[in-house]
Design an enzyme around this catalytic site. Structure first.
Site, short mmCIF file in Angstrom:
data_model
loop_
_atom_site.label_atom_id
_atom_site.label_comp_id
_atom_site.label_asym_id
_atom_site.label_seq_id
_atom_site.Cartn_x
_atom_site.Cartn_y
_atom_site.Cartn_z
N HIS A 178 0.85 -1.20 0.00
CA HIS A 178 0.00 0.00 0.00
C HIS A 178 0.88 1.25 0.00
O HIS A 178 1.85 1.33 0.75
CB HIS A 178 -0.88 0.00 1.25
CG HIS A 178 -1.76 1.20 1.35
ND1 HIS A 178 -2.96 1.29 0.68
CD2 HIS A 178 -1.60 2.38 2.00
CE1 HIS A 178 -3.51 2.48 0.93
NE2 HIS A 178 -2.70 3.15 1.73
N ASP A 190 -14.96 2.39 8.18
CA ASP A 190 -13.98 3.33 7.63
C ASP A 190 -14.61 4.23 6.59
O ASP A 190 -14.31 5.43 6.52
CB ASP A 190 -12.79 2.59 7.03
CG ASP A 190 -11.76 3.56 6.46
OD1 ASP A 190 -11.19 4.33 7.27
OD2 ASP A 190 -11.57 3.60 5.24
N ARG A 219 -14.50 12.47 8.90
CA ARG A 219 -13.21 13.13 9.18
C ARG A 219 -12.91 14.19 8.13
O ARG A 219 -12.36 15.25 8.42
CB ARG A 219 -12.08 12.08 9.21
CG ARG A 219 -12.12 11.21 10.45
CD ARG A 219 -11.23 9.99 10.28
NE ARG A 219 -9.88 10.34 9.90
CZ ARG A 219 -9.07 9.56 9.18
NH1 ARG A 219 -9.47 8.37 8.77
NH2 ARG A 219 -7.86 9.95 8.87
N SER A 241 -7.20 3.43 9.66
CA SER A 241 -7.99 3.41 8.43
C SER A 241 -7.28 2.56 7.36
O SER A 241 -7.88 1.68 6.74
CB SER A 241 -8.19 4.86 7.97
OG SER A 241 -8.58 4.93 6.64
N LYS A 271 -8.21 -1.77 6.27
CA LYS A 271 -8.59 -2.22 4.92
C LYS A 271 -7.67 -3.34 4.43
O LYS A 271 -8.12 -4.28 3.77
CB LYS A 271 -8.57 -1.03 3.95
CG LYS A 271 -9.79 -0.13 4.19
CD LYS A 271 -9.77 1.13 3.37
CE LYS A 271 -8.85 2.15 3.95
NZ LYS A 271 -9.03 3.52 3.52
N1 URA Z 1 -5.79 6.82 3.34
C1 URA Z 1 -6.71 6.07 4.00
O1 URA Z 1 -7.08 4.99 3.55
N2 URA Z 1 -7.18 6.54 5.17
C2 URA Z 1 -6.80 7.70 5.72
O2 URA Z 1 -7.26 8.06 6.79
C3 URA Z 1 -5.86 8.47 5.01
C4 URA Z 1 -5.37 8.01 3.82
#
Ligand code: URA
Length: 435
Positions: A82, A161, A168, A183, A187
Site C-alpha cells: 500500500h 472506515d 473526518r 484506516s 482495509k
Molecule cells: N488513506 C486512507 O485509507 N485513510 C486515511 O485516513 C488516510 C489516507
C-alpha cells in the site's frame, strides 16, 4: 456504556478498553451513535492521540465492522502493498507483474485517485476493455491460473472506515496519525493480507510533509501489524518531486510498461526493486532483502514480468497488445513541449503543484463522482539534480484544448525552480521500519 463518557475519557487522555472501542465503532456503523458524537471523539483523538494498544483495538474494531476476506484457496502467504499516495506513483503497475513473475501469488485490491494523487484502478482504465470489478470467484480463479489479479475493493469491507473517513473529511480530523493508520491497516487486514508492505510517502506531494510525522505514521502502522500478527514493513520514501516522469493515467501505464522492459526512470525502477524485495521477504519466498533484489533482477532478465502483465490484461478483458505497442493507449488531442531557455540545474519540482496541474488538465478528480480524462497529464523530464541545456525539453503537457494547455504551461513555471550551480539529487528511500 455511554458515548458521552467515552468522549470525556478520550478528551482527558484516559485509555479506552477494547470493549469500549468496539462499542463506539459498532454503534457508529449501526447508526446508534450520531455523527456529532463521533466527530467529537475523533477531535479528542486528534488532540490526545491513542496508545498503540488502543490504536490496534480501533483497527480490529473497524475490520470487524464488515465482511472480511480470507484466501484459503491460495498457497503461501498473501502479501499486499500500500502506498499512502503520491504524484506519478505507478509502482503498483510495475510491482504486481514483477513480483508475480517470481512465482508469488498476488491478489491485489486497489483504489481510485482523489485530489492531486492518482489511483491504480484509474490508470488501468486507460487500457481498452480492462475490467477491475471482479467478483470473489473470478478473482480467486485468476490468481490460481496466472498468480495475479487486481480488483476494486468491495463496499462490504470496513464499512466503519467508509463512514468515518467521510466524517473526518468534513471535521478537520483526517490528519491524525492513529486515525490514518487504523484506516489504512483495517482495509489491508480485512482484505486478507498476512504480509503488508507500506510505502509511506513524505514531502510536498504527500499526505505527510515532514519526515518525523511520516516516521511516526510508519511506526504506528508497523505496530498495528505487530499487535494483529501481520508481518508488516514500511519504507519511507521521498515525494518532494513526482516519481518517474509521467503523471496522468494513460501516460503512467506507458511508463510502467517501459519500466518492465528495463527502460524506465531510475527512481521508479529503484523504488519498485526495494518494495518488491520487501514483498518477497514477507511472502517468505526469500530469506533476505538482498536475495529478494537478486531474484527480482534475474526475473526481469527473463522477460517474464512483461508477459505477466500481458496475461493479467488479457484475463481481465483488456487488449494485451498495448504492452508491445503502448502507442495504442489513448492520446490527448493537444500535446505541447515546454523547453528550457537557458542552461541550469533543476533545484525543485514541486510534486503537489505538478499533481494539481495534471488534475486541472483533467487527469484527476476533485470529488469521487467526477469523471477523469485518461489521456491528460504531464511528463516531467526535469528531475532535481539534473542539468538541462537551452532547448532541452522540461516537460510535455497533454490536454484537451489549447487553452487548458496554455494555463498548465503558466502554472508549471511556478512548480519548478532552477539553480545556476549544481544541485544534489534527492535521496529516494529515507527510512525503513519493520516488525
Ligand atoms: N488513506 C486512507 O485509507 N485513510 C486515511 O485516513 C488516510 C489516507
Amino acid at each position: 456504556m455511554r458515548m458521552y463518557d467515552l468522549i470525556t475519557k478520550t478528551r482527558d487522555g484516559i485509555e479506552l478498553s477494547r470493549e469500549e472501542i468496539q462499542f463506539i465503532i459498532s454503534g457508529y456503523t449501526a447508526g446508534s451513535i450520531p455523527d456529532y458524537q463521533m466527530a467529537a471523539w475523533c477531535m479528542a483523538i486528534y488532540f490526545k492521540g491513542l496508545s498503540p494498544t488502543a490504536t490496534a483495538a480501533l483497527t480490529m474494531a473497524m475490520v470487524e465492522s464488515g465482511e472480511t476476506l480470507t484466501w484459503p484457496e491460495l498457497d503461501g502467504v498473501v502479501v499486499d502493498k500500500h502506498s499512502t499516495g503520491g504524484v506519478g506513483d505507478k509502482t503498483t503497475l510495475v510491482l504486481l507483474p514483477w513480483v508475480a513473475a517470481t512465482g508469488c501469488k498476488i491478489a491485489k485490491m486497489s483504489g481510485r485517485g482523489l485530489g492531486h494523487t492518482g489511483g491504480t484502478l484509474d490508470k488501468l482504465d486507460a487500457i481498452d476493455g480492462f475490467e477491475s470489478a471482479l467478483d470473489r470467484g473470478r478473482f480467486i480463479e485468476q490468481v490460481q491460473a496466472i498468480d495475479l489479479a487486481v480488483a476494486g475493493q468491495t463496499g462490504a469491507l470496513v464499512p466503519a472506515d467508509q463512514k468515518l473517513y467521510a466524517l473526518r473529511d468534513v471535521t478537520a480530523t483526517v490528519d491524525s496519525i492513529p486515525l490514518i493508520a487504523s484506516s489504512i491497516m483495517s482495509k489491508k487486514i480485512a482484505a486478507g493480507a498476512e504480509g503488508i508492505v507500506l510505502d509511506v510517502k513524505v514531502g510536498k506531494g504527500a499526505f505527510m510533509q515532514e519526515l518525523p510525522l511520516a516516521k511516526q505514521l510508519a511506526e504506528t502502522m508497523v505496530d498495528i501489524g505487530k499487535h494483529t500478527q501481520r508481518q508488516t514493513s514500511a519504507l519511507i520514501t521521498n515525494m518532494d518531486q513526482p516519481l518517474g516522469h509521467a503523471v496522468g493515467n494513460a501516460l503512467e501505464v506507458k511508463e510502467a510498461i517501459q519500466t518492465l522492459k528495463g527502460e524506465g526512470p531510475e527512481d521508479l525502477s529503484n523504488l519498485c526493486l526495494a518494495l518488491g524485495a520487501e514483498m518477497l521477504l514477507k511472502a517468505r519466498r526469500v530469506s533476505s532483502l538482498e536475495a529478494g533484489r537478486k531474484l527480482l533482477e534475474d526475473t526481469m532478465q527473463t522477460g517474464q514480468p512483461l508477459h505477466k502483465l500481458k496475461q493479467m490484461i488479457a484475463h481481465q478483458g483488456g487488449s494485451p497488445e498495448v504492452v508491445d505497442n503502448p502507442d495504442l493507449l489513448p492520446k490527448a488531442p493537444v500535446v505541447r513541449d515546454v523547453k528550457a531557455v537557458q542552461a541550469a540545474y533543476v533545484k525543485e519540482v514541486n510534486a503537489r503543484s505538478v499533481g494539481l496541474i495534471a488534475m486541472q488538465l483533467g487527469a484527476g478528480r476533485q470529488t469521487i463522482d467526477d469523471t477523469i480524462d485518461l489521456t491528460a497529464g504531464i511528463e516531467i523530464f526535469a528531475k532535481v539534480g539534473r542539468q538541462l541545456q537551452a532547448g532541452d525539453i522540461i516537460a510535455r503537457l497533454h490536454g484537451q484544448t489549447e487553452q487548458d494547455v496554455d494555463e498548465a504551461v503558466m502554472a508549471l513555471k511556478d512548480a519548478i525552480s532552477w539553480s545556476p550551480t549544481p544541485t544534489a539529487e534527492p535521496q529516494l528511500i529515507l527510512g525503513r521500519i519493520s516488525s
